[in-house]
Motif scaffolding. Structure first.
Motif, PDB file in Angstrom:
ATOM      1  N   LEU A 188       1.000  -1.236  -0.016  1.00 28.17           N
ATOM      2  CA  LEU A 188       0.059   0.098  -0.002  1.00 28.17           C
ATOM      3  C   LEU A 188       1.114   1.204   0.162  1.00 28.17           C
ATOM      4  CD1 LEU A 188      -2.888  -0.729   2.373  1.00 28.17           C
ATOM      5  CD2 LEU A 188      -3.068  -0.503  -0.126  1.00 28.17           C
ATOM      6  N   PHE A 189       1.892   1.234   0.950  1.00 26.31           N
ATOM      7  CA  PHE A 189       2.766   2.381   0.942  1.00 26.31           C
ATOM      8  C   PHE A 189       3.512   2.677  -0.407  1.00 26.31           C
ATOM      9  CE2 PHE A 189       6.931   4.072   1.510  1.00 26.31           C
ATOM     10  CZ  PHE A 189       6.747   5.261   2.054  1.00 26.31           C
ATOM     11  N   LEU A 190       4.027   1.489  -1.209  1.00 30.29           N
ATOM     12  CA  LEU A 190       4.643   1.609  -2.435  1.00 30.29           C
ATOM     13  C   LEU A 190       3.381   2.251  -3.541  1.00 30.29           C
ATOM     14  CD1 LEU A 190       6.755  -1.287  -2.647  1.00 30.29           C
ATOM     15  CD2 LEU A 190       7.366   0.895  -2.291  1.00 30.29           C
ATOM     16  N   ILE A 191       2.236   1.778  -3.666  1.00 33.16           N
ATOM     17  CA  ILE A 191       1.172   2.303  -4.413  1.00 33.16           C
ATOM     18  C   ILE A 191       1.219   3.911  -4.178  1.00 33.16           C
ATOM     19  CG2 ILE A 191      -1.245   1.890  -4.969  1.00 33.16           C
ATOM     20  CD1 ILE A 191      -0.726  -0.995  -4.711  1.00 33.16           C
ATOM     21  N   TYR A 192       1.088   4.357  -2.872  1.00 33.94           N
ATOM     22  CA  TYR A 192       0.564   5.473  -2.442  1.00 33.94           C
ATOM     23  C   TYR A 192       1.784   6.298  -3.197  1.00 33.94           C
ATOM     24  CZ  TYR A 192       0.286   9.719   0.373  1.00 33.94           C
ATOM     25  OH  TYR A 192       0.269  10.903   0.788  1.00 33.94           O
ATOM     26  N   THR A 193       3.072   6.168  -2.669  1.00 34.88           N
ATOM     27  CA  THR A 193       4.153   6.911  -3.033  1.00 34.88           C
ATOM     28  C   THR A 193       4.227   6.934  -4.578  1.00 34.88           C
ATOM     29  OG1 THR A 193       5.448   6.116  -1.229  1.00 34.88           O
ATOM     30  CG2 THR A 193       6.589   6.950  -3.008  1.00 34.88           C
ATOM     31  N   ALA A 194       3.974   5.913  -5.608  1.00 35.90           N
ATOM     32  CA  ALA A 194       3.890   5.922  -7.119  1.00 35.90           C
ATOM     33  C   ALA A 194       2.879   6.983  -7.522  1.00 35.90           C
ATOM     34  CB  ALA A 194       3.665   4.465  -7.404  1.00 35.90           C
ATOM     35  N   VAL A 195       1.619   6.979  -6.957  1.00 35.70           N
ATOM     36  CA  VAL A 195       0.590   7.810  -7.224  1.00 35.70           C
ATOM     37  C   VAL A 195       0.987   9.315  -6.886  1.00 35.70           C
ATOM     38  CG1 VAL A 195      -1.848   8.435  -6.908  1.00 35.70           C
ATOM     39  CG2 VAL A 195      -1.121   6.062  -7.229  1.00 35.70           C
ATOM     40  N   LYS A 196       1.473   9.408  -5.703  1.00 32.87           N
ATOM     41  CA  LYS A 196       1.884  10.783  -5.431  1.00 32.87           C
ATOM     42  C   LYS A 196       2.880  11.344  -6.361  1.00 32.87           C
ATOM     43  CE  LYS A 196       1.763  13.608  -1.525  1.00 32.87           C
ATOM     44  NZ  LYS A 196       0.844  14.311  -1.549  1.00 32.87           N
ATOM     45  N   TYR A 197       3.904  10.288  -6.599  1.00 33.12           N
ATOM     46  CA  TYR A 197       4.961  10.919  -7.521  1.00 33.12           C
ATOM     47  C   TYR A 197       4.375  11.110  -8.951  1.00 33.12           C
ATOM     48  CZ  TYR A 197       8.967  10.515 -10.656  1.00 33.12           C
ATOM     49  OH  TYR A 197       9.998  10.750 -11.964  1.00 33.12           O
ATOM     50  N   LEU A 198       3.592  10.525  -9.591  1.00 35.60           N
ATOM     51  CA  LEU A 198       3.039  10.537 -10.994  1.00 35.60           C
ATOM     52  C   LEU A 198       2.047  11.771 -10.883  1.00 35.60           C
ATOM     53  CD1 LEU A 198       2.288   6.839 -11.928  1.00 35.60           C
ATOM     54  CD2 LEU A 198       3.921   8.367 -12.781  1.00 35.60           C
ATOM     55  N   LEU A 199       1.426  12.354  -9.805  1.00 36.37           N
ATOM     56  CA  LEU A 199       0.528  13.388  -9.932  1.00 36.37           C
ATOM     57  C   LEU A 199       1.167  14.753  -9.363  1.00 36.37           C
ATOM     58  CD1 LEU A 199      -2.777  11.761  -8.296  1.00 36.37           C
ATOM     59  CD2 LEU A 199      -2.095  12.277 -10.803  1.00 36.37           C
ATOM     60  N   ASN A 200       2.544  14.383  -8.973  1.00 35.58           N
ATOM     61  CA  ASN A 200       3.300  15.659  -8.682  1.00 35.58           C
ATOM     62  C   ASN A 200       3.450  16.916  -9.670  1.00 35.58           C
ATOM     63  OD1 ASN A 200       5.150  17.573  -7.528  1.00 35.58           O
ATOM     64  ND2 ASN A 200       6.218  16.055  -6.750  1.00 35.58           N
ATOM     65  N   SER A 201       2.934  18.024  -9.287  1.00 32.74           N
ATOM     66  CA  SER A 201       2.804  19.038 -10.387  1.00 32.74           C
ATOM     67  C   SER A 201       4.288  19.600 -10.857  1.00 32.74           C
ATOM     68  CB  SER A 201       1.788  20.213 -10.125  1.00 32.74           C
ATOM     69  OG  SER A 201       2.298  21.000  -8.972  1.00 32.74           O
TER      70      SER A 201
END
Length: 137
Positions: A13-26
């Motif tokens: 879950l942490f890895l998925i959250y980190t990946a999504v946060k990285y991809l959506l970083n403006s």
């Protein structure tokens, strides 16, 4: 055994959250658009003190916002824009700067936009006679 499964599940879950946060970083989107020489406008419109960044045709511009009063409220009334690297301006034409001004005006319709050197001199030099009349109306 179940504790190990819970830890593994939490790690996933942490890895998925980190990946999504990285991809959506403006900020990452701005850097990617800058590399690809595309347009991107990065701004926090709620924070007037924070400058905005625009990338267009591989040139990074920074804009400084100033708060003032309009007829009805306090709003951004003045914006100063400058390129981070003046040598990257090579090949840009007046229409490119007008496009950037239009995009800023969409976000800040009451703001007066001023360019800093060397774009300021270029815009005044290439202005057509009818533009001066429009600016004063």
């Amino acid at each position: 055994m179940w504790l190990l499964r819970m830890l593994l599940f939490a790690l996933i879950l942490f890895l998925i959250y980190t990946a999504v946060k990285y991809l959506l970083n403006s900020k990452r989107k701005l850097e990617l658009a800058h590399e690809q020489k595309r347009y991107y406008f990065w701004d926090d419109q709620e924070n007037v003190r924070k400058n905005f960044l625009i990338t267009y045709k591989g040139v990074l511009f920074e804009g400084e916002k100033y708060l003032g009063t309009t007829d009805n409220a306090f709003d951004v009334v003045s914006i100063f824009i400058w390129p981070h690297n003046t040598s990257a301006l090579k090949g840009m034409v007046r229409e490119d700067f007008l496009f950037i001004e239009r995009k800023i005006t969409e976000a800040y319709p009451t703001a007066k936009i001023d360019w800093k050197s060397p774009v300021k001199e270029f815009m005044h030099k290439t202005a057509s006679p009818g533009d001066e009349i429009k600016n004063h109306l």
